[in-house]
Design an enzyme around this catalytic site. Sequence first.
Site, PDB file in Angstrom:
ATOM      1  N   GLU A 176       0.826  -1.220   0.000  1.00 35.09           N
ATOM      2  CA  GLU A 176       0.000   0.000   0.000  1.00 35.09           C
ATOM      3  C   GLU A 176       0.857   1.266   0.000  1.00 35.09           C
ATOM      4  O   GLU A 176       1.245   1.764   1.062  1.00 35.09           O
ATOM      5  CB  GLU A 176      -0.934  -0.004   1.229  1.00 35.09           C
ATOM      6  CG  GLU A 176      -1.800   1.249   1.293  1.00 35.09           C
ATOM      7  CD  GLU A 176      -2.799   1.253   2.450  1.00 35.09           C
ATOM      8  OE1 GLU A 176      -2.762   0.352   3.282  1.00 35.09           O
ATOM      9  OE2 GLU A 176      -3.611   2.189   2.493  1.00 35.09           O
ATOM     10  N   LYS A 218      -2.513  -2.061  -3.168  1.00 38.02           N
ATOM     11  CA  LYS A 218      -3.576  -1.203  -2.590  1.00 38.02           C
ATOM     12  C   LYS A 218      -3.189   0.248  -2.803  1.00 38.02           C
ATOM     13  O   LYS A 218      -2.523   0.866  -1.963  1.00 38.02           O
ATOM     14  CB  LYS A 218      -3.747  -1.530  -1.105  1.00 38.02           C
ATOM     15  CG  LYS A 218      -4.750  -0.648  -0.374  1.00 38.02           C
ATOM     16  CD  LYS A 218      -5.174  -1.256   0.943  1.00 38.02           C
ATOM     17  CE  LYS A 218      -6.056  -0.300   1.736  1.00 38.02           C
ATOM     18  NZ  LYS A 218      -6.715  -0.937   2.869  1.00 38.02           N
TER      19      LYS A 218
END
Length: 326
Positions: A176, A218
């Site tokens: 992420e 992500k």
Amino acid sequence: MSELHAIAQQMVQKGKGILAADESTGTCTKRFEGIGVESTAHSRCAYRSALFTSPGLEEYISGVILYDETFRQNVAHTDTLIPQYLQSKDILPGIKVDTGAHPLEEGSNEKNTTGLDGLGERLGEYYALGARFAKWRSVITIGEGIPSEKCILANANGLAQYALLCQQHHLVPIVEPEVLMDGTHSIDTSFDVTSYTLNTVFNVLQEHNIDLQGIVLKPNMVLSGYDCEHQANVEEVAQRTLECLTNHVPSDVPGIAFLSGGQSDEDATFHLSEMNKSDTNWNLTFSYGRALQQPALKAWAGKEENVHATQAALLERAKANSSATL
Ligand code: 13P
């Protein structure tokens, strides 16, 4: 197919997404303050138990990201550990393993994420307790003269070292790199910074020989900074985000699960739905925290008698986002 590939595919399967419920105690306490509820281990467990026991949640949710405290708690009023309960519903338990974003250097307003110390050992323990994937969040801020190359590279290195350790311990890493949506910047700046960040992250992942078929990306969506005068519309956000991902995300990556990043619940759903009108190399789904939980948290308001309303609110957002992936 290797176990890692199968888990990654399961996480991003069509029609399902990930519920991010891994707020640290500090973040959860802030959210509870917003509804006037005291944050204790007991109240956090009560709220999260209400979310996870929503009937039929598994129709829309493939995995839940948990915080360490939650990973070791029983579902309220039962003797079943939360990760085991989720597994029994065919929902994959995941674990947040970074220890937060801290100043890159003294006095800097850029951040670097920590958590590599003893990480291998912790991952081994989480796997034994039932975790099948992990999450590490890096934060890139857009502002006057930032982000710097140094900040992006430091964060990419952290993500790659984490991802390698995860794969060595049979956990799928959620990678992420979040470019924050706060600021007065235009969508063009968001596009440029996100492009540079993703490019750096994938270069460094490849240098570390990360198995890209065994990760889930992500990212943020590419949108106008929240305080920018001109706000790009849904079509433009979808188009710029897809362009950015197509340019920088290798097709080996099985799926992309967006964060919501402070968008309204509806915007997060509209944007995902619009992107899924195009054919892409990867499954595009959600890994939302706020955009799934906001209405549920309000409905709950710290009261046991509101559990059904909490669950109805969560299921409504989960269902809408599930449809947006189709
Ligand atoms: P938001 O969807 O609220 O941005 O949170 C997702 C998340 O897990 C951030 O790490």
